[in-house]
Design a protein around this motif. Structure first.
Motif, PDB file in Angstrom:
ATOM      1  N   ILE B 247       0.832  -1.215   0.000  1.00  0.00           N
ATOM      2  CA  ILE B 247       0.000   0.000   0.000  1.00  0.00           C
ATOM      3  C   ILE B 247       0.860   1.256   0.000  1.00  0.00           C
ATOM      4  O   ILE B 247       0.594   2.202  -0.752  1.00  0.00           O
ATOM      5  N   VAL B 248       1.930   1.270   0.803  1.00  0.00           N
ATOM      6  CA  VAL B 248       2.797   2.455   0.808  1.00  0.00           C
ATOM      7  C   VAL B 248       3.442   2.634  -0.564  1.00  0.00           C
ATOM      8  O   VAL B 248       3.472   3.753  -1.110  1.00  0.00           O
ATOM      9  N   LEU B 249       3.946   1.550  -1.140  1.00  0.00           N
ATOM     10  CA  LEU B 249       4.580   1.664  -2.466  1.00  0.00           C
ATOM     11  C   LEU B 249       3.580   2.157  -3.508  1.00  0.00           C
ATOM     12  O   LEU B 249       3.875   3.040  -4.312  1.00  0.00           O
ATOM     13  N   ASN B 250       2.387   1.577  -3.473  1.00  0.00           N
ATOM     14  CA  ASN B 250       1.367   1.992  -4.443  1.00  0.00           C
ATOM     15  C   ASN B 250       0.991   3.449  -4.249  1.00  0.00           C
ATOM     16  O   ASN B 250       0.928   4.239  -5.198  1.00  0.00           O
ATOM     17  N   ALA B 251       0.784   3.829  -3.001  1.00  0.00           N
ATOM     18  CA  ALA B 251       0.312   5.190  -2.706  1.00  0.00           C
ATOM     19  C   ALA B 251       1.382   6.225  -3.051  1.00  0.00           C
ATOM     20  O   ALA B 251       1.065   7.367  -3.382  1.00  0.00           O
ATOM     21  N   LYS B 252       2.657   5.823  -2.955  1.00  0.00           N
ATOM     22  CA  LYS B 252       3.725   6.779  -3.256  1.00  0.00           C
ATOM     23  C   LYS B 252       4.126   6.762  -4.734  1.00  0.00           C
ATOM     24  O   LYS B 252       4.331   7.827  -5.325  1.00  0.00           O
ATOM     25  N   THR B 253       4.240   5.576  -5.320  1.00  0.00           N
ATOM     26  CA  THR B 253       4.942   5.495  -6.614  1.00  0.00           C
ATOM     27  C   THR B 253       4.034   5.325  -7.824  1.00  0.00           C
ATOM     28  O   THR B 253       4.476   5.555  -8.944  1.00  0.00           O
ATOM     29  N   GLN B 254       2.761   4.964  -7.604  1.00  0.00           N
ATOM     30  CA  GLN B 254       1.954   4.677  -8.794  1.00  0.00           C
ATOM     31  C   GLN B 254       1.772   5.926  -9.642  1.00  0.00           C
ATOM     32  O   GLN B 254       1.728   5.866 -10.860  1.00  0.00           O
ATOM     33  N   ARG B 255       1.637   7.079  -8.994  1.00  0.00           N
ATOM     34  CA  ARG B 255       1.578   8.365  -9.701  1.00  0.00           C
ATOM     35  C   ARG B 255       1.914   9.462  -8.687  1.00  0.00           C
ATOM     36  O   ARG B 255       1.002  10.034  -8.075  1.00  0.00           O
ATOM     37  N   PRO B 256       3.179   9.730  -8.502  1.00  0.00           N
ATOM     38  CA  PRO B 256       3.599  10.592  -7.385  1.00  0.00           C
ATOM     39  C   PRO B 256       3.126  12.039  -7.506  1.00  0.00           C
ATOM     40  O   PRO B 256       3.068  12.748  -6.510  1.00  0.00           O
ATOM     41  N   SER B 257       2.772  12.481  -8.701  1.00  0.00           N
ATOM     42  CA  SER B 257       2.503  13.908  -8.918  1.00  0.00           C
ATOM     43  C   SER B 257       1.077  14.316  -8.583  1.00  0.00           C
ATOM     44  O   SER B 257       0.700  15.472  -8.781  1.00  0.00           O
ATOM     45  N   VAL B 258       0.254  13.397  -8.092  1.00  0.00           N
ATOM     46  CA  VAL B 258      -1.155  13.746  -7.877  1.00  0.00           C
ATOM     47  C   VAL B 258      -1.483  13.889  -6.398  1.00  0.00           C
ATOM     48  O   VAL B 258      -0.749  13.417  -5.540  1.00  0.00           O
ATOM     49  N   CYS B 259      -2.628  14.537  -6.137  1.00  0.00           N
ATOM     50  CA  CYS B 259      -2.929  14.939  -4.765  1.00  0.00           C
ATOM     51  C   CYS B 259      -3.243  13.776  -3.846  1.00  0.00           C
ATOM     52  O   CYS B 259      -3.141  13.915  -2.628  1.00  0.00           O
ATOM     53  N   ASN B 260      -3.618  12.599  -4.392  1.00  0.00           N
ATOM     54  CA  ASN B 260      -3.939  11.474  -3.509  1.00  0.00           C
ATOM     55  C   ASN B 260      -2.739  10.555  -3.265  1.00  0.00           C
ATOM     56  O   ASN B 260      -2.895   9.499  -2.642  1.00  0.00           O
ATOM     57  N   ALA B 261      -1.565  10.948  -3.742  1.00  0.00           N
ATOM     58  CA  ALA B 261      -0.346  10.189  -3.430  1.00  0.00           C
ATOM     59  C   ALA B 261       0.046  10.448  -1.979  1.00  0.00           C
ATOM     60  O   ALA B 261      -0.119  11.557  -1.475  1.00  0.00           O
ATOM     61  N   VAL B 262       0.567   9.413  -1.305  1.00  0.00           N
ATOM     62  CA  VAL B 262       0.944   9.587   0.099  1.00  0.00           C
ATOM     63  C   VAL B 262       2.192  10.465   0.186  1.00  0.00           C
ATOM     64  O   VAL B 262       3.071  10.401  -0.673  1.00  0.00           O
ATOM     65  N   ASP B 310       9.291  18.953   6.386  1.00  0.00           N
ATOM     66  CA  ASP B 310       8.932  17.715   5.685  1.00  0.00           C
ATOM     67  C   ASP B 310       7.550  17.213   6.081  1.00  0.00           C
ATOM     68  O   ASP B 310       6.831  16.654   5.258  1.00  0.00           O
ATOM     69  N   TRP B 311       7.199  17.394   7.352  1.00  0.00           N
ATOM     70  CA  TRP B 311       5.873  16.901   7.780  1.00  0.00           C
ATOM     71  C   TRP B 311       4.739  17.682   7.096  1.00  0.00           C
ATOM     72  O   TRP B 311       3.630  17.189   6.967  1.00  0.00           O
ATOM     73  N   ALA B 312       5.027  18.884   6.672  1.00  0.00           N
ATOM     74  CA  ALA B 312       3.996  19.707   6.022  1.00  0.00           C
ATOM     75  C   ALA B 312       4.115  19.692   4.510  1.00  0.00           C
ATOM     76  O   ALA B 312       3.349  20.363   3.817  1.00  0.00           O
ATOM     77  N   ALA B 313       5.063  18.907   3.986  1.00  0.00           N
ATOM     78  CA  ALA B 313       5.363  18.988   2.552  1.00  0.00           C
ATOM     79  C   ALA B 313       4.389  18.183   1.700  1.00  0.00           C
ATOM     80  O   ALA B 313       4.075  17.037   2.009  1.00  0.00           O
ATOM     81  N   GLU B 314       3.888  18.806   0.632  1.00  0.00           N
ATOM     82  CA  GLU B 314       3.208  18.056  -0.415  1.00  0.00           C
ATOM     83  C   GLU B 314       4.234  17.903  -1.534  1.00  0.00           C
ATOM     84  O   GLU B 314       4.354  18.744  -2.422  1.00  0.00           O
ATOM     85  N   TYR B 315       5.004  16.814  -1.487  1.00  0.00           N
ATOM     86  CA  TYR B 315       6.146  16.680  -2.401  1.00  0.00           C
ATOM     87  C   TYR B 315       5.693  16.579  -3.860  1.00  0.00           C
ATOM     88  O   TYR B 315       6.298  17.143  -4.751  1.00  0.00           O
ATOM     89  N   LEU B 316       4.664  15.774  -4.102  1.00  0.00           N
ATOM     90  CA  LEU B 316       4.237  15.474  -5.484  1.00  0.00           C
ATOM     91  C   LEU B 316       5.406  14.913  -6.301  1.00  0.00           C
ATOM     92  O   LEU B 316       5.507  15.158  -7.498  1.00  0.00           O
ATOM     93  N   SER B 317       6.259  14.167  -5.631  1.00  0.00           N
ATOM     94  CA  SER B 317       7.453  13.606  -6.269  1.00  0.00           C
ATOM     95  C   SER B 317       7.800  12.305  -5.559  1.00  0.00           C
ATOM     96  O   SER B 317       7.093  11.881  -4.637  1.00  0.00           O
ATOM     97  N   LEU B 318       8.899  11.677  -5.962  1.00  0.00           N
ATOM     98  CA  LEU B 318       9.300  10.421  -5.320  1.00  0.00           C
ATOM     99  C   LEU B 318      10.044  10.698  -4.007  1.00  0.00           C
ATOM    100  O   LEU B 318      11.097  10.130  -3.728  1.00  0.00           O
ATOM    101  N   ASP B 319       9.500  11.602  -3.211  1.00  0.00           N
ATOM    102  CA  ASP B 319      10.003  11.857  -1.869  1.00  0.00           C
ATOM    103  C   ASP B 319       8.909  11.431  -0.888  1.00  0.00           C
ATOM    104  O   ASP B 319       7.724  11.512  -1.205  1.00  0.00           O
TER     105      ASP B 319
END
Lengths: 419, 419
Positions: B247-262, B310-319
């Motif tokens: 779930i973490v991998l999917n939520a982060k990497t499936q499409r990192p640039s969108v608002c529902n990415a972890v 970092d806790w407040a960051a919306e990275y929208l990237s592979l971070d």
């Protein structure tokens, strides 16, 4: 009220924290809480009446007038009525937790959309101290904390009422911070409330059109606009004379000072001869002063010549604008131009005209052959009324407890990932 | 586009007039209209691509970067995809006219609460020209006129797309004024749109957090806030290791640039030894750069030290920010502080913890054992997505066509007056 000086921001933060506790209470706990508030109001009647005497005295000194003084007054009977109203709210169905939508995704993820409290409801209002208790009771029943900003004329009464309610919360093991006032911060309190994004979830102004306009314009917190009613009744070509007369009289005279009272009557030209003479006599007998166009004035010498300002007037008095229009289209044009999108009614025997009126009038409540006075949460069977929304976002028309809730999607899965 | 110079106010007024016509169209008429728009887009592919070339050239001159250039680009394939998306919207169920409540008063007055179009929907957005067509199609399907304000980078493309859509409306006997742009008024257009109370019924900003903040702060028109997602996944003490990782991998990497990415993963301290070593390896293998607290850093030398930012960051990237917390309460505290109230998920085998997480997390979508990537109108089965609301008023979470409608009470009586 806390005796330690706190900033208005801090007070809003306390309300937000308290909202978490209130939001998790079940229906029975909220019923007990509200009944405790009602009992506390009854028990504190003397203190409340005493505090109210301060406001009345200041009001007399400031010569605010008998009507306003009467709206301000709390005697033992009115305090008892306030407590009774809280007991009524205490037993209303809990709007929180209702499942509003349900769907299971093909992968098995089960989603539910449930009603949840907003969190913190803010209200800015004028004059009558009973609003203080009304809004607090409605907010608490729907699981919200509430931050109040009442009129300065009722400041002592409101402070006393808030103190009583906070005491009742504490007696029930609930954080008293769930009921707050920012009255003691004066204009800064109102300003802080209007700009407390992230602390206050929704703001409900109640009062004059100018108060509402200020709140709508200045707030960055989402606002539910309530109230102003330039309400129309249109007498169509085929309107029954008895219904036309009874509905116009009821809509104007049953309670002229409220937002759902009719302010302008439009009459189809082809029905003017048939309807107007009798209607104008009935209105005059009921003490209504008619502001009419030249055609209307031709039927009755008592008619005052209407100006453009009359078409836009929310009289809230025994005044009524009356205008003859060429046809339904002209009536719709007039309404489009002058309506505040509150309530309009057509009196007609023609289904096609009724259907067009229902479809084309862009108002919260559109009626056929009925008095505009029915636009009311109590009449609609909501059991209570938060206000009448004249905006289109979130709530439109009479608002009950359900309109003080938001929603949340809950999803229960077993390892689902998106492919 | 009209060739006569008109003020922006006048253009909004034309949209409001056109909204009346659109609002009365039935489902079939709206389907035909949207299919005509799709056909017109296909037929105008060359013109659109040519106009887009202007934007691309200006973008290259201004060195806006490859990523933005790619988002800006319209080739024949992308125009075809745009047209296909319009055809999909054309056959979605019509949200207008649904009866949402029904009650008959004791006196016989029959009330119905029906879904009606808002009237005029405004949208302020950035970069991608496909939003121009998306929003217009969704607005029209739900019976609304639309006023668009796109990013200046896509100005030529947007103008071409609006011209094509207006032509298609006219070809169907519908007022082309139902689709408007205020792009040619520059900043004045945006300002007018944000302050057009009475002309524009709702404003939906789409784009960066700063764009949305500006619109929310400056608008007097009601706004539906969309988007920003500082999204959390919390790995509870009893989290299954395989679900946690997948779930973490999917939520982060499936499409990192969108608002529902972890953006932040919180890990229960008692589960850190069991879950983190393997999770950190998997994240590193997937190219994710982890920003962790000291405990997390202790498991893997590749972890970058996290700061409060970092806790407040919306990275929208592979971070990804990763933090170890003492327990569920600490996780809830962290989420309360940093969440943008978009989506949070708990991974747990403990029903009590799941239940608390669902009840206490104050976000649009709260999930148990599922990827945050499911917060999406398409995934929810809405058939289309207007945006994801992160506010509590009117709409919360993924918005479909229903969220582009308001309501109206219709009452049919036979002479009822209030007693």
């Amino acid at each position: 009220m806390t005796t330690i000086a706190v900033s208005v921001q801090e007070r809003l933060r306390l309300a937000k924290d308290a909202a978490r506790q209130i939001g998790l209470l079940d229906a029975d706990a909220k019923t007990s809480l509200l009944n405790a508030i009602a009992d506390a109001l009854d028990a504190a009647t003397d203190d409340i009446v005493l505090a109210n005497a301060d406001d009345l005295e200041r009001g007399r000194t400031n010569a605010i007038g008998d009507a306003l003084l009467d709206r301000l007054r709390l005697d033992a009977g009115r305090v008892a009525a306030l407590a009774a109203a809280v007991r009524d709210v205490a037993v209303l169905p809990d709007p929180v937790g209702r499942v509003l939508d349900r769907r299971t995704l093909p992968n098995g993820l089960a989603l539910e959309k449930v009603a949840v409290p907003f969190g913190v409801v803010g209200s800015i209002y004028e004059a009558r101290p009973n609003v203080t208790v009304d809004i607090a009771a409605l907010a608490l029943r729907s699981g919200n904390a509430v931050v109040l900003r009442g009129g300065s004329a009722a400041q002592s009464s409101n402070a006393a009422l808030v103190t009583v309610m906070r005491g009742a919360l504490a007696s029930q093991g609930v954080s008293p911070e769930a009921v707050q006032t920012v009255d003691d911060f004066g204009r800064d309190g109102a300003r802080a409330l209007m700009n407390a994004r992230g602390l206050v979830d929704v703001l409900v102004p109640r009062g004059s059109a100018s108060l509402i306009e200020t709140v709508v314009t200045e707030s960055t917190v989402p606002v539910i606009e309530t109230g102003a009613g330039v309400v129309h009744v249109y007498l169509d070509e085929t309107a029954r004379a008895d219904w036309a007369r009874e509905i116009v009289l009821n809509a104007k005279t049953q309670r002229p000072s409220v937002c759902n009272a009719v302010e302008t009557v439009l009459v189809h030209r082809a029905a003017a001869d048939r309807l107007l003479p009798e209607l104008l006599v009935s209105l005059a007998e009921a003490g209504v002063s008619v502001h009419g166009d030249p055609t209307v004035a031709g039927y009755d010498p008592r008619v005052v010549a209407a100006t453009d300002a009359d078409w836009a007037a929310e009289y809230l008095s025994l005044d009524l604008a009356v205008r003859v229009v060429d046809d339904l289209d002209a009536a719709l044009d007039h309404i489009r131009r002058y309506s505040t999108h509150h309530t309009e009614s057509i009196i007609t025997d023609d289904d096609t005209a009724a259907q067009r009126f229902l479809a084309e009038v862009d108002s919260a409540v559109v009626l056929v052959n009925a008095s505009t006075r029915f636009t009311d949460g109590g009449e609609f069977g909501f059991g209570a009324e938060v206000g009448i929304s004249t905006q289109k976002l979130h709530a439109r028309g009479p608002m009950g407890l359900a309109e003080l809730t938001s929603t949340k999607w809950l999803g229960r899965g077993d390892g689902q990932v998106r492919v």
